[in-house]
Write a protein that holds these residues in place. Structure first.
Motif, PDB file in Angstrom:
ATOM      1  N   LEU A 280       0.708  -1.219   0.204  1.00 24.75           N
ATOM      2  CA  LEU A 280       0.014  -0.100   0.043  1.00 24.75           C
ATOM      3  C   LEU A 280       0.744   1.439   0.001  1.00 24.75           C
ATOM      4  N   THR A 281       2.015   1.233   0.875  1.00 24.56           N
ATOM      5  CA  THR A 281       2.807   2.417   0.919  1.00 24.56           C
ATOM      6  C   THR A 281       3.094   2.712  -0.348  1.00 24.56           C
ATOM      7  N   ARG A 282       3.724   1.529  -1.297  1.00 24.41           N
ATOM      8  CA  ARG A 282       4.290   1.820  -2.266  1.00 24.41           C
ATOM      9  C   ARG A 282       3.337   2.610  -3.581  1.00 24.41           C
ATOM     10  N   ILE A 283       2.287   1.634  -3.318  1.00 24.96           N
ATOM     11  CA  ILE A 283       1.052   1.915  -4.345  1.00 24.96           C
ATOM     12  C   ILE A 283       0.446   3.245  -4.373  1.00 24.96           C
ATOM     13  N   GLU A 284       0.403   3.751  -3.105  1.00 27.73           N
ATOM     14  CA  GLU A 284      -0.188   5.107  -3.008  1.00 27.73           C
ATOM     15  C   GLU A 284       0.616   6.266  -3.450  1.00 27.73           C
ATOM     16  N   SER A 285       1.876   5.846  -3.397  1.00 25.69           N
ATOM     17  CA  SER A 285       3.020   7.050  -3.942  1.00 25.69           C
ATOM     18  C   SER A 285       2.893   6.862  -5.474  1.00 25.69           C
ATOM     19  N   VAL A 286       2.588   5.537  -6.092  1.00 21.62           N
ATOM     20  CA  VAL A 286       2.676   5.435  -7.687  1.00 21.62           C
ATOM     21  C   VAL A 286       1.199   6.213  -7.891  1.00 21.62           C
ATOM     22  N   MET A 287       0.174   6.016  -7.183  1.00 26.80           N
ATOM     23  CA  MET A 287      -1.054   6.644  -7.642  1.00 26.80           C
ATOM     24  C   MET A 287      -1.035   8.069  -7.463  1.00 26.80           C
ATOM     25  N   ASN A 288      -0.269   8.482  -6.480  1.00 26.63           N
ATOM     26  CA  ASN A 288      -0.275  10.130  -6.419  1.00 26.63           C
ATOM     27  C   ASN A 288       0.567  10.511  -7.670  1.00 26.63           C
ATOM     28  N   ASP A 289       1.460  10.000  -7.988  1.00 22.50           N
ATOM     29  CA  ASP A 289       2.551  10.240  -9.203  1.00 22.50           C
ATOM     30  C   ASP A 289       1.640  10.061 -10.495  1.00 22.50           C
ATOM     31  N   LEU A 290       0.787   9.123 -10.430  1.00 29.53           N
ATOM     32  CA  LEU A 290      -0.196   9.069 -11.583  1.00 29.53           C
ATOM     33  C   LEU A 290      -0.989  10.255 -11.811  1.00 29.53           C
ATOM     34  N   GLU A 291      -1.709  10.338 -10.889  1.00 30.16           N
ATOM     35  CA  GLU A 291      -2.817  11.383 -10.649  1.00 30.16           C
ATOM     36  C   GLU A 291      -2.262  12.721 -10.842  1.00 30.16           C
ATOM     37  N   ARG A 292      -1.044  12.931 -10.440  1.00 29.78           N
ATOM     38  CA  ARG A 292      -0.387  14.090 -10.744  1.00 29.78           C
ATOM     39  C   ARG A 292      -0.119  14.574 -12.108  1.00 29.78           C
ATOM     40  N   ALA A 293       0.405  13.241 -12.903  1.00 34.20           N
ATOM     41  CA  ALA A 293       0.830  13.533 -14.216  1.00 34.20           C
ATOM     42  C   ALA A 293      -0.479  13.618 -14.966  1.00 34.20           C
ATOM     43  N   VAL A 294      -1.633  13.085 -14.835  1.00 34.02           N
ATOM     44  CA  VAL A 294      -2.793  13.202 -15.611  1.00 34.02           C
ATOM     45  C   VAL A 294      -3.258  14.648 -15.122  1.00 34.02           C
ATOM     46  N   SER A 295      -3.007  15.154 -14.240  1.00 34.42           N
ATOM     47  CA  SER A 295      -3.509  16.870 -13.678  1.00 34.42           C
ATOM     48  C   SER A 295      -2.793  17.612 -14.449  1.00 34.42           C
ATOM     49  N   GLU A 296      -1.347  17.384 -14.627  1.00 27.97           N
ATOM     50  CA  GLU A 296      -0.520  18.157 -15.331  1.00 27.97           C
ATOM     51  C   GLU A 296      -0.593  18.418 -16.774  1.00 27.97           C
ATOM     52  N   VAL A 297      -1.126  16.929 -17.522  1.00 25.32           N
ATOM     53  CA  VAL A 297      -1.291  17.044 -18.700  1.00 25.32           C
ATOM     54  C   VAL A 297      -2.680  17.865 -18.998  1.00 25.32           C
ATOM     55  N   GLN A 298      -3.485  17.724 -18.225  1.00 27.17           N
ATOM     56  CA  GLN A 298      -4.962  18.665 -18.378  1.00 27.17           C
ATOM     57  C   GLN A 298      -4.662  19.879 -18.170  1.00 27.17           C
ATOM     58  N   GLN A 299      -3.777  20.501 -17.189  1.00 31.02           N
ATOM     59  CA  GLN A 299      -3.410  21.789 -16.981  1.00 31.02           C
ATOM     60  C   GLN A 299      -2.512  22.492 -18.081  1.00 31.02           C
ATOM     61  N   PHE A 300      -1.740  21.552 -18.623  1.00 35.02           N
ATOM     62  CA  PHE A 300      -1.000  22.085 -19.652  1.00 35.02           C
ATOM     63  C   PHE A 300      -1.981  22.722 -20.673  1.00 35.02           C
ATOM     64  N   LEU A 301      -2.884  21.951 -21.102  1.00 34.14           N
ATOM     65  CA  LEU A 301      -3.888  22.439 -22.047  1.00 34.14           C
ATOM     66  C   LEU A 301      -4.681  23.484 -21.669  1.00 34.14           C
ATOM     67  N   ASP A 302      -5.147  23.598 -20.343  1.00 34.25           N
ATOM     68  CA  ASP A 302      -5.551  24.913 -19.878  1.00 34.25           C
ATOM     69  C   ASP A 302      -5.283  24.883 -18.232  1.00 34.25           C
ATOM     70  N   PRO A 303      -4.453  25.784 -17.777  1.00 35.62           N
ATOM     71  CA  PRO A 303      -3.880  25.829 -16.295  1.00 35.62           C
ATOM     72  C   PRO A 303      -4.980  26.515 -15.634  1.00 35.62           C
ATOM     73  N   THR A 304      -5.958  27.003 -15.947  1.00 36.63           N
ATOM     74  CA  THR A 304      -7.107  27.751 -15.208  1.00 36.63           C
ATOM     75  C   THR A 304      -8.054  26.823 -15.145  1.00 36.63           C
ATOM     76  N   LYS A 305      -7.836  25.677 -15.451  1.00 32.13           N
ATOM     77  CA  LYS A 305      -9.227  24.560 -14.980  1.00 32.13           C
ATOM     78  C   LYS A 305      -8.675  23.230 -14.223  1.00 32.13           C
ATOM     79  N   GLY A 306      -7.457  23.361 -13.677  1.00 28.77           N
ATOM     80  CA  GLY A 306      -7.036  22.170 -12.895  1.00 28.77           C
ATOM     81  C   GLY A 306      -7.337  22.153 -11.480  1.00 28.77           C
ATOM     82  N   GLU A 307      -6.530  21.421 -10.481  1.00 29.57           N
ATOM     83  CA  GLU A 307      -6.907  21.411  -9.279  1.00 29.57           C
ATOM     84  C   GLU A 307      -5.784  21.810  -8.141  1.00 29.57           C
ATOM     85  N   VAL A 308      -5.840  22.475  -7.367  1.00 33.63           N
ATOM     86  CA  VAL A 308      -4.670  23.074  -6.431  1.00 33.63           C
ATOM     87  C   VAL A 308      -4.830  22.276  -5.213  1.00 33.63           C
TER      88      VAL A 308
END
Length: 307
Positions: free
Chosen positions: A65-93
């Motif tokens: 779980l410790t490892r997977i939570e870290s991986v999931m956080n990184d994955l979630e962040r990667a998806v968010s960054e891609v979405q924000q790259f398209l429009d940084p005013t519609k992401g999540e802080v």
């Protein structure tokens, strides 16, 4: 190993119950059980054991779980960054904050920011000083308000936003209640209502008392400014709390007065991971905060200047 299996595993680990996990995931209970079984077979270990009606995660499961939570956080962040790259005013802080800043300051800042960027979402997490730094380092938060701002750190960096004065509060019937200000040493014989060990405000108040020549006698402890204020108003002692924590009134209202010799202050800053680029939307919010505080009153000011 599929992403769905990992998502189901994390949810079951958090809920410790397959049915509750399935409800939150909006899938059938059998689907969750099947994915967990397949994951256990692939790993060759047991991740959960039955304990009454709940599931208990095994030692191997905790490690995974410790490892997977870290991986999931990184994955979630990667998806968010891609979405924000398209429009940084519609992401999540993703931002953390101590309790004392969540009463007025944080809601005010978010409201002002959303006037300009109405589609930005916020994920908020309240925590103590050490927990907020930990969550920044671990990648669970992108930004965090913190008090005091760390002098130096290997893992985080940040900027000073403001310096806030702490005021003395007394019961209305206290002999000093009619004064506008008093030297801190005048409270040396009083019983203090103090924040618990986990809170940086406790360290600030104790250090101020020591500089005034005494060690405070702690009669009661609390974990929120509202609790401290209420206990003082009820006559259980005196305390020092931040100015912004006194901006709301209640039925149990203590008397406020300025403390001198020394004047007691705390710094409030904004931190992020060191030497790491912020997600675009979080950087937009960071720049908004820096401009906002600079425009409002410069480098050192009280909370009442903002509202």
């Amino acid at each position: 190993m599929e992403l769905r299996q990992l998502q189901y595993f994390v949810k079951v680990a958090k809920k410790q119950h397959v049915t509750q996990a399935a409800e939150e995931l909006h899938v059938a209970q059998s689907a969750v059980s099947r994915q967990i079984n397949q994951l256990e077979q692939e790993l060759g270990v047991t991740l959960f054991v039955q304990k009454g009606r709940n599931l208990q995660i095994t030692p191997a499961g905790k490690m995974f779980l410790t490892r997977i939570e870290s991986v999931m956080n990184d994955l979630e962040r990667a998806v968010s960054e891609v979405q924000q790259f398209l429009d940084p005013t519609k992401g999540e802080v993703r931002i953390g904050f101590p309790h004392s800043l969540g009463i007025i300051l944080l809601p005010t800042l978010i409201a002002k920011f959303r006037e300009k960027y109405p589609e930005v979402k916020f994920r908020l997490k309240q925590g103590t000083y050490s927990h907020l730094i930990r969550d920044i380092v671990n990648g669970e938060l992108d930004l965090s308000f913190i008090s005091p701002l760390p002098d130096s750190s290997t893992y985080v960096e940040g900027e000073l936003l403001m310096t806030e004065e702490l005021y003395g509060i007394l019961p209305k019937e206290h002999k000093l209640a009619g004064e506008e200000s008093v030297p801190l040493k005048e409270l040396k014989d009083e019983s203090f209502v103090m924040f618990s060990d986990a809170y940086s405000l406790r360290t600030i108040v104790i250090a101020a008392c020591k500089s005034a020549g005494f060690i405070p006698v702690i009669g009661f402890e609390g974990e929120e400014t509202d609790t401290i204020r209420g206990l003082v108003a009820a006559g259980l002692g005196v305390s020092l709390i931040p100015e912004m924590a006194l901006m709301e009134t209640s039925q149990l209202q203590p008397v406020k007065l300025r403390i001198t010799d020394p004047v007691v202050t705390r710094t409030i800053g904004l931190i992020r991971r060191k030497n790491e680029k912020l997600p675009p939307v979080s950087d937009v919010f960071r720049r908004f905060l820096l401009d906002y505080f600079k425009t409002e009153s410069g480098s050192c000011y009280g909370a009442s200047r903002f509202f």
